[in-house]
Design a protein around this motif. Structure first.
Motif, PDB file in Angstrom:
ATOM      1  N   PRO A 167      -2.133   2.783   5.834  1.00  0.00           N
ATOM      2  CA  PRO A 167      -0.805   3.197   5.859  1.00  0.00           C
ATOM      3  C   PRO A 167      -0.687   3.759   7.380  1.00  0.00           C
ATOM      4  O   PRO A 167      -1.782   4.602   7.724  1.00  0.00           O
ATOM      5  CB  PRO A 167      -0.053   3.252   5.200  1.00  0.00           C
ATOM      6  CG  PRO A 167      -1.317   2.834   3.713  1.00  0.00           C
ATOM      7  CD  PRO A 167      -2.534   2.499   4.320  1.00  0.00           C
ATOM      8  N   SER A 168       0.739   3.513   8.082  1.00  0.00           N
ATOM      9  CA  SER A 168       1.281   4.885   9.059  1.00  0.00           C
ATOM     10  C   SER A 168       0.880   6.051   8.276  1.00  0.00           C
ATOM     11  O   SER A 168       1.370   6.739   7.142  1.00  0.00           O
ATOM     12  CB  SER A 168       2.240   4.690   8.964  1.00  0.00           C
ATOM     13  OG  SER A 168       3.383   4.915   7.976  1.00  0.00           O
ATOM     14  N   PRO A 195       1.061   6.592  -2.180  1.00  0.00           N
ATOM     15  CA  PRO A 195       0.190   6.908  -2.064  1.00  0.00           C
ATOM     16  C   PRO A 195      -1.128   7.608  -2.999  1.00  0.00           C
ATOM     17  O   PRO A 195      -2.487   7.453  -2.115  1.00  0.00           O
ATOM     18  CB  PRO A 195       0.503   7.869  -1.225  1.00  0.00           C
ATOM     19  CG  PRO A 195       1.717   8.356  -0.955  1.00  0.00           C
ATOM     20  CD  PRO A 195       2.463   7.240  -2.458  1.00  0.00           C
ATOM     21  N   GLU A 217       0.979  -1.244   0.171  1.00  0.00           N
ATOM     22  CA  GLU A 217      -0.068  -0.212   0.549  1.00  0.00           C
ATOM     23  C   GLU A 217       1.004   1.268  -0.202  1.00  0.00           C
ATOM     24  O   GLU A 217       0.553   2.366  -0.455  1.00  0.00           O
ATOM     25  CB  GLU A 217      -0.811   0.262   1.341  1.00  0.00           C
ATOM     26  CG  GLU A 217      -2.278  -0.885   0.959  1.00  0.00           C
ATOM     27  CD  GLU A 217      -2.940  -1.024   0.321  1.00  0.00           C
ATOM     28  OE1 GLU A 217      -2.876   0.532  -0.424  1.00  0.00           O
ATOM     29  OE2 GLU A 217      -3.961  -1.240  -0.467  1.00  0.00           O
ATOM     30  N   ASP A 218       1.949   0.833   0.580  1.00  0.00           N
ATOM     31  CA  ASP A 218       3.155   2.146   0.412  1.00  0.00           C
ATOM     32  C   ASP A 218       3.676   2.732  -0.753  1.00  0.00           C
ATOM     33  O   ASP A 218       4.383   4.192  -0.840  1.00  0.00           O
ATOM     34  CB  ASP A 218       3.903   1.793   1.640  1.00  0.00           C
ATOM     35  CG  ASP A 218       3.714   1.936   2.525  1.00  0.00           C
ATOM     36  OD1 ASP A 218       2.655   2.094   2.973  1.00  0.00           O
ATOM     37  OD2 ASP A 218       4.737   1.930   3.976  1.00  0.00           O
TER      38      ASP A 218
END
Length: 163
Positions: A160-161, A41, A37-38
């Motif tokens: 994600p973060s 974005p 997913e990173d």
């Protein structure tokens, strides 16, 4: 060089299999732990089918790094196993199978993430420089660590973060 590859990683999670399983069987929840997913974005994502369980589909389209493709849950055994077929459309066409297995332990769950696929002529040549083990292994280690953190409450669910 072999025509197929297999990359396997495992990690212990301090939670029962049912808690881990719900994050694996629901493709909408993969955004919370999948390291892929990173890659972009701004990637476009769609979920169809039930979203969770057999028949759930997740499709993505992103930049060159993320590419485009499709995941589909083809097998789901509650608290034991989730099998996902992956079809990459861009930048390189390929197919692979991901098996996420859960084994109950005294202190939680052992999660095993195995991916298998066929090497194309191009990926065989690329594999001389960067074998699938070196490409996928670290990504799967990162994903399993994120899954553990999310399940154990150290990481917020849903994406994600944040930055």
């Amino acid at each position: 060089m072999a025509a197929e590859y297999r990359v396997v990683r495992e990690l212990h999670v301090g939670a029962p299999p049912a808690v881990v399983y719900e994050r694996l069987v629901d493709l909408r929840r993969w955004r919370g732990w999948s390291p892929y997913e990173d890659l972009d974005p701004d990637m476009r994502r769609t979920c169809s089918g039930a979203g969770s369980g057999v028949g759930a589909v997740y499709e993505w389209s992103g930049d060159l790094k993320a590419g485009a493709g499709r995941l589909e849950v083809v097998e789901a055994v509650p608290d034991e196993r989730v099998v996902v077929e992956q079809q990459n459309l861009k930048p390189l066409r390929s197919r692979s199978t991901t098996v996420l297995e859960l084994e109950e332990t005294d202190a939680g769950t052992r999660v095993t993430w195995a991916v298998t696929g066929r090497l194309t002529p191009l990926t065989r040549v690329m594999g001389l420089v960067a074998p699938m083990e070196k490409l996928l292994g670290p990504m799967h280690e990162k994903g399993l660590a994120r899954l553990r953190d999310e399940v154990e409450g150290a990481r917020p669910a849903g994406g994600p973060s944040s930055s």
